[in-house]
Design a protein around this motif. Sequence first.
Motif, mmCIF file in Angstrom:
data_model
loop_
_atom_site.group_PDB
_atom_site.id
_atom_site.type_symbol
_atom_site.label_atom_id
_atom_site.label_comp_id
_atom_site.label_asym_id
_atom_site.label_seq_id
_atom_site.Cartn_x
_atom_site.Cartn_y
_atom_site.Cartn_z
ATOM 1 N N PHE A 90 0.836 -1.199 0.000
ATOM 2 C CA PHE A 90 0.000 0.000 0.000
ATOM 3 C C PHE A 90 0.874 1.253 0.000
ATOM 4 C CE2 PHE A 90 -3.472 -2.328 2.705
ATOM 5 C CZ PHE A 90 -3.633 -3.276 1.706
ATOM 6 N N THR A 94 -0.213 3.234 -3.404
ATOM 7 C CA THR A 94 -1.102 4.389 -3.282
ATOM 8 C C THR A 94 -0.529 5.642 -3.948
ATOM 9 O OG1 THR A 94 -2.057 3.474 -1.265
ATOM 10 C CG2 THR A 94 -2.414 5.813 -1.669
ATOM 11 N N ALA A 97 -0.538 5.095 -7.773
ATOM 12 C CA ALA A 97 -1.872 5.240 -8.365
ATOM 13 C C ALA A 97 -2.278 6.706 -8.450
ATOM 14 C CB ALA A 97 -2.891 4.439 -7.555
ATOM 15 N N MET A 98 -2.012 7.457 -7.383
ATOM 16 C CA MET A 98 -2.359 8.882 -7.391
ATOM 17 C C MET A 98 -1.592 9.623 -8.477
ATOM 18 S SD MET A 98 -2.667 9.644 -3.318
ATOM 19 C CE MET A 98 -2.936 11.383 -3.558
ATOM 20 N N PHE A 104 -6.566 2.607 -7.006
ATOM 21 C CA PHE A 104 -5.700 1.764 -6.196
ATOM 22 C C PHE A 104 -6.557 0.676 -5.569
ATOM 23 C CE2 PHE A 104 -3.902 0.474 -2.133
ATOM 24 C CZ PHE A 104 -2.704 -0.057 -2.592
ATOM 25 N N MET A 106 -6.639 -2.742 -3.072
ATOM 26 C CA MET A 106 -5.918 -3.438 -2.001
ATOM 27 C C MET A 106 -6.077 -4.947 -2.149
ATOM 28 S SD MET A 106 -6.707 -1.041 1.312
ATOM 29 C CE MET A 106 -8.479 -1.026 1.088
#
Length: 177
Positions: A90, A94, A97-98, A104, A106
């Motif tokens: 993560f 994260t 992805a941003m 994103f 999990m």
Amino acid sequence: LIMSAISLKEIEENVRILSPETSAAQDIAKAMKWYSPRFSPKNVPRFYDISSLTENPTLFKEIIDLLVQHYKDMGDKGPTHIIGYDARGFLIGTPLAMGLGLPFVMLRKQEKSPGVLLKSNPYHKEYAETTGADTMVLRRGAIKEGDRVVLGDDLIATGGTAISGFELVNALGASIV
């Protein structure tokens, strides 16, 4: 550390590295802390700790920026989703992805997510304290057939967790880029 002009080298399909000779790779290697089994929380023979990156915001940002640029350069063959393994995946997934403007997702250990879940085949970790098998889960609808995903984690110890993610993604008809 300046990695903007550095690209990842594909050494086989879907396996990319920074050439160890580059100054960027050497800076990362210098910053990474490794631990022996004496200091390992799970008696893993030798491992590198992701906190070496997360505690160095300049280095961490440079690494994320490098990955973002790499996947942007793939154009329409790039990922549609970023998947992070529970839980240290993560940390990389994260911000990646941003940076890419992508969802994103999990990939969690069994029974940690709400909703209807799709479960991987059981796998065993050679360093596990118990003899039981683990499974990984994705929430139904998080990815679908035809999606292109990046799977992210901080390390591969025995490969069981990684393989469970690959199998689950493939079973859902998505591909790994």
